[in-house]
Design a protein around this motif. Structure first.
Motif, short mmCIF file in Angstrom:
data_model
loop_
_atom_site.label_atom_id
_atom_site.label_comp_id
_atom_site.label_asym_id
_atom_site.label_seq_id
_atom_site.Cartn_x
_atom_site.Cartn_y
_atom_site.Cartn_z
N TYR A 9 1.20 -1.02 0.01
CA TYR A 9 -0.21 -0.42 -0.36
C TYR A 9 0.54 1.41 0.18
O TYR A 9 2.23 0.83 0.43
CB TYR A 9 -1.36 -0.26 1.02
CG TYR A 9 -0.37 -0.01 2.12
CD1 TYR A 9 -0.29 1.01 2.97
CD2 TYR A 9 0.18 -1.48 2.92
CE1 TYR A 9 0.33 0.60 4.80
CE2 TYR A 9 0.78 -1.43 4.60
CZ TYR A 9 0.72 -0.37 4.64
OH TYR A 9 1.32 -0.33 6.18
N GLN A 10 0.44 2.34 -0.32
CA GLN A 10 1.24 3.74 -0.39
C GLN A 10 0.88 4.71 0.51
O GLN A 10 -0.92 4.77 -0.36
CB GLN A 10 1.20 4.11 -1.58
CG GLN A 10 1.86 5.10 -2.16
CD GLN A 10 2.64 5.83 -3.63
OE1 GLN A 10 1.90 4.84 -4.46
NE2 GLN A 10 2.99 6.26 -3.90
N LEU A 11 0.76 5.54 1.10
CA LEU A 11 -0.23 6.74 1.62
C LEU A 11 0.74 7.98 0.83
O LEU A 11 2.18 7.99 1.28
CB LEU A 11 0.85 6.50 2.83
CG LEU A 11 0.44 5.39 3.60
CD1 LEU A 11 0.90 5.49 5.47
CD2 LEU A 11 -1.11 5.10 3.70
N SER A 12 -0.06 8.81 0.95
CA SER A 12 -0.02 9.51 -0.06
C SER A 12 0.38 11.39 1.06
O SER A 12 0.83 12.15 1.26
CB SER A 12 -0.86 10.30 -0.61
OG SER A 12 -2.01 10.51 0.08
N THR A 13 -0.41 10.86 2.45
CA THR A 13 -0.02 11.68 3.67
C THR A 13 0.34 10.83 4.81
O THR A 13 -0.08 9.71 5.00
CB THR A 13 -1.60 12.47 3.96
OG1 THR A 13 -2.10 12.32 4.51
CG2 THR A 13 -1.97 13.51 2.83
N ALA A 14 1.04 11.34 6.19
CA ALA A 14 1.27 10.53 7.25
C ALA A 14 -0.10 10.36 8.08
O ALA A 14 -0.55 11.60 7.83
CB ALA A 14 2.48 11.66 7.64
N GLY A 15 -0.10 9.54 8.81
CA GLY A 15 -0.89 8.92 9.30
C GLY A 15 -1.18 8.13 10.03
O GLY A 15 0.07 6.77 10.43
N HIS A 16 -1.93 7.90 11.11
CA HIS A 16 -2.23 6.57 12.04
C HIS A 16 -2.75 5.48 10.88
O HIS A 16 -4.02 5.98 10.23
CB HIS A 16 -3.30 6.55 12.98
CG HIS A 16 -3.47 5.78 13.86
ND1 HIS A 16 -4.08 4.57 14.03
CD2 HIS A 16 -2.73 4.80 15.35
CE1 HIS A 16 -4.34 3.58 14.57
NE2 HIS A 16 -3.43 3.42 15.40
#
Length: 75
Positions: A9-16
């Motif tokens: 998976y790829q995250l475009s923004t940081a977060g939980h």
């Protein structure tokens, strides 16, 4: 897959981030990820050695974003 798989998976923004596996009845089978992550590409491995064959759903959440996909375990 048999008996393990890798979920990328790829995250475009940081977060939980949480990545959980459910059976078709909605029962939670496993939690693969439950932590704070920065933006980027990741992979989580699920070892389903002690789980029966069938259809499973993985759900990825990241601070309001939710995605769910199905996968088939065949032993």
């Amino acid at each position: 897959f048999n008996p393990s798989t890798s979920i990328s998976y790829q995250l475009s923004t940081a977060g939980h981030v949480t990545l959980k596996i459910f059976d078709v009845l909605g029962r939670q089978i496993a939690t693969l990820v439950d932590e704070q992550k920065t933006a980027g590409t990741y992979s989580a491995r699920w070892d389903a050695l002690n789980v029966p064959s069938g259809t499973y759903i993985y759900r990825l959440t990241n601070d309001g974003y939710v995605a769910a996909k199905t996968m088939m375990l065949m032993k």
